[in-house]
Design an enzyme around this catalytic site. Structure first.
Site, PDB file in Angstrom:
ATOM      1  CB  SER A 667       4.070 -12.938   0.490  1.00 15.83           C
ATOM      2  OG  SER A 667       3.985 -12.705   1.878  1.00 15.83           O
ATOM      3  CG  ASP A 740       2.936  -5.083   2.128  1.00 19.30           C
ATOM      4  OD1 ASP A 740       2.076  -5.557   2.889  1.00 19.30           O
ATOM      5  OD2 ASP A 740       3.728  -5.787   1.477  1.00 19.30           O
ATOM      6  CG  HIS A 774       0.953  -8.619   1.209  1.00 16.61           C
ATOM      7  ND1 HIS A 774       2.312  -8.431   1.344  1.00 16.61           N
ATOM      8  CD2 HIS A 774       0.769  -9.969   1.180  1.00 16.61           C
ATOM      9  CE1 HIS A 774       2.913  -9.610   1.394  1.00 16.61           C
ATOM     10  NE2 HIS A 774       2.003 -10.555   1.283  1.00 16.61           N
TER      11      HIS A 774
END
Length: 802
Positions: A667, A740, A774
């Site tokens: 991330s 995601d 994610h």
């Protein structure tokens, strides 16, 4: 064409193809078997203590779902993900075993559930006589209840529970009845998708400012609206748990979980209604806040809340928000309203006001208090005239808590906590709560004393604690603290006793287990016996390392070395980090971890590199320090300085080979990784997972950045790795879930960076994981990611050509 020309043409074709991108769908890879065994090792049990403190509910969960499960049809609507096969929000974590254990005699009570069942999370009745739990099937969600004394399970509802907007059920204060949301009987078939569009999809705005986050999974078409309405609409039913009798309750609608008043006579219900929005998730949609009686009739309309698609960045909606029943009062509502139009950038003497209104809800609401900064919550004590009110100043990242008398505005609030949210060393902890017999969640109080439980962060590593605190003087007495060579945290008091507690104990070599601890005698009794899932790694070296940045800022990280490491041996290093923002340099260097926690090897953890002969510096601190509005001006310089300090320290200690250092992150850590490779030569290669690399695609801010793209275009350009793709000359592995749903980290972020790098002749590999979000959940995906990471760093870091 003669043979010579054909040969030359073939060679030209081969040369041309060799410069092209190799792109295909490859079979799933697997890492070494020893790693697979560690990934698949059973997890430790999780404990939930009954409200009366006499019984503990022990559960285990499924480590990873299968790819087949993750590949089930999925609807992405209004900011949520719906599994149409069972009419629920997509679930990727399931409990697989449930048992009860009585604390008085340690007796285990098996629960007679069907074998191979998958469950949601259980909820105790407030009197501890039952717990209820949802069971997930391929064709729906069931609701079950279990009698605590016997472990006897009974099915309350077949596969009709509607769990799209909630868990699907809630206990009522009488501890006998449950309110559940179910699929309406007459719902019919799902709406059919039009085969031919009736026209283009159009959105229009004029003069309305709407700086919103880059949300994912939003509604896009009228057909999406119909689908959302179809799956989110539910009928409430009231269930008598002992008898199993079920009756309809109120009218169908798009309803969020009801909240019962403390006296059990009223319900607070949120009813979502049109117009919907294509810009924000469902929780910002138009909705009514209704008060019903226990026959399902509307008795008061507290508020008709309009669509909130123009909330300022880091702001709040105007009008009524944060509505709740006041604890320990029969039927009193409190809520909050903004005094700054919800805009944190406006200068006002007070941000919010707290309002209150009691049954029968006639007359005008009264103002309870105002807050200087944004209201952050009210925590009620067992004394009904006492509460803690917390406000938050996001510009300073500052939390302030006041001890108040909510019924006497003339009584001056007493400031009891006033510190940065990043100040771990001075954090006093969080109050210990209890649940009243009618379900009120309040702070546990013994006359003038409450209890605070905290992590106990300090320069040597966290030592959890439990303090007894006088609410009038805030004087404290430490009644429990973890040992120096272990990590033991307070879980709860056992029953009415204040000397018998449940703790979770672990150490570097001992996995977490639950214990009963007598605080007076020190006697300990094990409640669980979870074994080390990876004994081959017990000898792994784990230690807290500290070093300084060149500007004097203290930094730290946790260093992991293989069990067979020999002093003086220089290893390849995996540097794994996630940058965080701070206003105060003294807080940036605080140690927030503990070297005494047991190390789990789970999922796609970077710690698996230790099994492959690497040193790993995990949680390496990379603080971004400065004025909250301009700190990102020096983002690049600060992360490079932090990484250089760590590498120089480990090199000086003779632990690593500085020419064989790989960097990785997930991330924002992936964003960091790409920036490292673009702006310094400290690393041989990088792994960037689920990142955002072009900040023009998040134009209204990201992380703690307060400026928009149009206010600071040069900064958005400077710290976007995509804009510097021509400078990335070290190999980079990009990994991203194809679905995601995290704000800002669209899959296109990795795709576009890949294309940019390819265009500049970089060495890059992009792995797009089907059906993953994610984070990566499916077993096949997890094993593949580990194999990809090992292969990449083995080739470009460990075995790097001199």
């Amino acid at each position: 064409m003669n043979i010579k020309k054909k040969l030359c043409f073939s060679i030209l074709i081969l040369v041309f193809l060799s410069g092209l991108t190799l792109w295909s769908q490859e079979p799933y890879k697997k890492p070494p078997q020893e790693v697979i065994d560690m990934v698949e090792a059973p997890p430790p049990p999780q404990a939930s203590l009954s409200p009366d403190g006499k019984t503990v509910l022990l559960t285990t969960y499924e480590i990873m779902p299968s790819l087949e499960y993750m590949a089930q049809p999925l609807l992405r609507l209004a900011g949520t993900r719906i599994t149409p096969l069972n009419n629920s929000r997509q679930q990727t974590y399931f409990l697989t075993s449930v048992s009860l254990k009585t604390l008085k005699d340690g007796k285990t009570i098996p629960v007679d559930f069907p074998e191979d069942a998958k469950f949601g999370f259980p909820r105790w009745s407030n009197d501890s006589a039952w717990f209820a739990i949802t069971r997930y099937l391929n064709n729906g969600v069931e609701l079950w209840a279990v009698e605590t004394k016997t472990g006897k399970a009974k099915k309350l509802l077949g596969p009709t529970v509607n769990a799209v907007l909630s868990s699907g059920f809630t206990w009522l204060p009488d501890n006998r009845h449950i309110l559940a949301t179910v699929v309406p009987d007459d719902r019919g078939n799902p709406p059919e998708k039009p085969t031919v569009p009736i026209g283009p999809h159009v959105q229009e705005v004029s003069g309305k400012f709407a700086k919103v986050w880059t949300y994912q999974d939003l509604l896009e078409t009228p057909y999406d609206e119909k689908l959302f309405t179809y799956y989110a609409t539910s009928q409430m039913v009231k269930i008598d748990v002992p008898t199993g009798k079920t009756e309809k309750f109120g009218d169908p609608g798009i309803l969020t979980p009801p909240d019962a008043s403390p006296n059990g006579k009223l319900l607070m219900v949120y009813r979502i209604k049109k117009p919907f929005s294509y810009s924000v998730p469902y929780y910002y949609f138009t909705h009514n806040i209704e008060i019903w009686d226990m026959d399902g009739n509307l008795v008061h309309m507290l508020a008709e809340v309009p669509l909130a698609d123009d909330v300022p960045m880091r702001g709040v909606p105007t009008g009524v928000r944060s509505v709740e029943w006041r604890a320990l009062k029969p039927a009193t509502i409190i809520w909050v309203e903004a005094l700054d139009e919800g805009d944190p950038e406006k200068t006002v003497p007070h941000r919010d006001k707290v309002m209150t209104l009691s049954y029968p809800f006639k007359g005008e609401a009264k103002e309870m208090t105002k807050t200087v900064h944004r209201y952050s919550g009210m925590d009620w004590l067992q004394n009904p005239d006492q509460a803690f009110l917390t406000e938050f100043d996001w510009k300073r990242r500052w939390r302030t808590t006041y001890f108040i008398n909510p019924d006497d505005p003339s009584q001056e609030p007493k400031k009891v906590i006033d510190l940065s949210i990043h100040d771990r060393y001075n954090d006093p902890g969080r109050p210990v709560h209890t649940i009243t017999p009618n379900g009120q969640y309040v702070i546990l109080q013994d006359k003038d004393f409450i209890y605070l439980s905290g992590s106990g962060a300090n320069p040597q590593g966290a030592r959890p604690f439990l303090d007894k605190v006088n609410v009038n003087t805030m004087e404290k007495e430490r009644i429990f603290e973890s040992g120096e060579e272990s990590y033991e945290s307070f879980v709860d008091f056992i029953g009415e006793s204040r000397t018998l507690v449940m703790t979770s104990y672990q150490s570097k070599t001992e996995p977490p287990n639950y214990f009963l601890v007598d605080l007076k005698s020190g006697d300990r009794q094990a409640m669980t016996d979870y074994k080390d899932p990876a004994p081959q790694m017990t000898g792994m070296i784990k230690k807290l390392v500290k070093y300084k940045r060149d500007d004097g800022v203290d930094l730290s990280g946790t260093l992991y070395l293989p069990p067979d490491y020999k002093e003086g041996q220089r290893l390849p290093l995996v540097f794994w980090a996630y940058p965080l923002e701070y206003s105060d340099p003294s807080l940036a260097g605080q140690v927030r971890s503990s070297p005494n926690r047991f190390t789990f090897f789970r999922s796609t953890s970077q710690l698996f590199f230790v099994t492959q002969g690497y040193a790993v510096l995990d949680g390496a601190q990379l603080p971004i320090i400065g004025d909250p509005k301009t700190m990102n001006d020096t983002f690049i310089e600060q992360i490079v300085a932090g990484a250089k300090a760590a590498i120089d320290y480990l090199d000086k200690e003779g632990i690593i080979d500085p020419n064989r250092v790989g960097v990785g992150g997930h991330s924002y850590g992936a964003f960091m990784t790409a920036n490292f490779l673009a702006h310094c030569d400290l690393f041989a290669a990088g792994i960037a997972r689920s990142g955002a690399y072009n900040r023009t695609l998040t134009p209204f801010g990201f992380q703690s950045e307060r400026r928009t793209l149009w206010e600071a275009p040069e900064i958005y350009f400077k710290i976007s790795p995509f804009m510097h793709a021509h400078k990335i000359n070290e190999p980079i592995l990009l990994i991203h879930g194809e679905e995601d749903n995290n704000s800002g980290t669209f899959p296109i972020q990795s795709r576009r960076l890949f294309h940019a790098l390819k265009g500049h002749g970089a060495t890059v590999r992009m792995v797009m994981l089907p059906h993953e979000s994610h984070g990566y959940r499916a077993k096949e995906s997890v094993l593949h990611v580990l194999a990809e990471m090992f292969d990449w760093f083995d080739k470009y870091v460990k075995n790097k050509e001199k």
